[in-house]
Design an enzyme around this catalytic site. Structure first.
Site, PDB file in Angstrom:
ATOM      1  CB  ALA A  21      -0.949  -0.002   1.189  1.00 52.80           C
TER       2      ALA A  21
ATOM      3  CE1 TYR B  96       0.712  -7.758 -12.669  1.00 52.59           C
ATOM      4  CE2 TYR B  96      -0.739  -7.498 -14.558  1.00 52.59           C
ATOM      5  CZ  TYR B  96      -0.386  -7.163 -13.269  1.00 52.59           C
ATOM      6  OH  TYR B  96      -1.135  -6.237 -12.575  1.00 52.59           O
TER       7      TYR B  96
ATOM      8  CE  LYS C  55      -2.021  -8.970 -10.678  1.00 51.65           C
ATOM      9  NZ  LYS C  55      -2.304  -8.682  -9.252  1.00 51.65           N
TER      10      LYS C  55
END
Lengths: 252, 83
Positions: free
Chosen positions: A16, A158, A162
């Site tokens: 974050a 990637y 995902k």
């Protein structure tokens, strides 16, 4: 002034310190949540975020550590429970890219992405799930990507990670639904972040042209969808994949 | 001194929906009595609440018989931190 839909709730957001994760943390804080987040390297950005959370009059907790480390993920969650006294939400967001033409992609570029984006999500979900099961409440949101749905060239690693997250979301959603725990997925399209800033200008332009809205999304656009999926407003929604992509999925 | 044996047996029989007399203390709860991992978790949560203890989740896998659960509960009451 937004409603305090997350009053007294404790949320964990991974990765974050920057980008989408940062926006999610701030969105949840604005909804009244207490937010704990981890980060890997960006000490300075993490301090800034913590200061911003406190400026909003909320409590925050930052943890420097790698979600790829199973034991460390558990330690992070133990600290969150110790500090805040409870735990309600997990947002699995920490992810990396190592884009390359597949024919040139080496073993490490493949493994690093899978390890962070898939194993990292497992480690965190595994660390929180018993607490949520015991209290028979809570919600998890996993950040996937349009890349995992439609595929994107030079992102085989990637994209694989995902897509895996979508399977993880649906299986876990089924397994924990009897315990009143919801698990959903947000799949961002092209969003303005450091990750997409590294795109070449012509690729960037072509991507924007393919989006019905004609522009990249903002990190806040994604954060609002995450907030919805954690809140009681989506109390009957689980196992879903919400695309936040300006309509991009329709033009692929 | 609380009767832990009685208390544990009560919780286990409630979660498994069996009469306390039906469950032998050394019977394997999964293989012989028909429990599953979620029931183990319910038992653990109920024990924590009743005795105000914390049983580490790693111990879930050791909760195979009523006698083992009694042992674990006693250990947690002695050594474990109070909630």
């Amino acid at each position: 002034m937004s409603e305090l839909i997350f009053k007294d709730k404790v949320a964990v957001v991974t990765g974050a310190s920057r980008g989408i994760g940062r926006a999610i943390a701030l969105e949840l804080v604005q909804g009244g949540a207490k937010v704990a987040f981890n980060y890997l390297k960006s000490d300075c950005e993490a301090r800034t975020l913590l200061a911003e959370i406190e400026k909003l009059g909320a409590h925050g907790l930052s943890f420097k550590g790698d979600t790829r480390d199973f034991d460390l993920a558990k330690e992070f969650i133990d600290q969150v429970k110790e500090y805040f006294g409870s735990l309600d939400f997990l947002v699995n967001n920490a992810g990396i890219t190592r884009d390359k033409a597949f024919m040139l992609m080496d073993k490490n570029e493949w493994a690093e992405v899978i390890d962070t984006n898939v194993n990292g999500y497992f480690n965190m979900a595994r660390a929180v799930i018993v607490t949520l099961l015991k209290q028979k409440s809570g919600a998890i949101v996993n950040i996937s990507s349009i890349s995992g749905i439609s595929g994107i060239a030079r992102q085989v690693n990637y994209s694989t990670s995902k897509a895996a997250i979508i399977g993880m979301t649906k299986s876990l959603a089924k397994e924990v639904a009897p315990y009143n725990i919801r698990v959903n997925c947000v799949a961002p399209g092209f969003i303005d972040t450091d990750m997409t800033k590294s795109m070449k200008e012509d690729v960037r332009q072509k991507s924007a042209d393919a989006i019905p809205f004609g522009r990249f999304g903002s990190v806040e656009d994604v954060a609002k969808a995450v907030s919805f999926l954690l809140s009681e407003r989506s109390g009957y929604i689980t196992g879903q994949v919400i695309k936040v992509d300006g309509g991009l999925h329709m033009s692929y | 001194m609380v009767d832990i044996r009685q208390g544990v047996l009560e919780i286990v029989s409630t979660v498994l929906e069996k009469a306390p007399g039906e469950i032998s203390l050394d019977a394997h709860l999964v293989q012989e009595v028909g429990a599953d991992s979620m029931m183990a978790l319910e038992i653990l949560a109920a024990l924590e609440k009743k005795y105000r203890i914390v049983i580490p989740e790693e111990k879930l896998i050791e909760m195979t018989t009523v006698n083992k659960i009694i042992q674990l509960t006693e250990q947690s009451m002695k050594g474990g931190k109070k909630k």
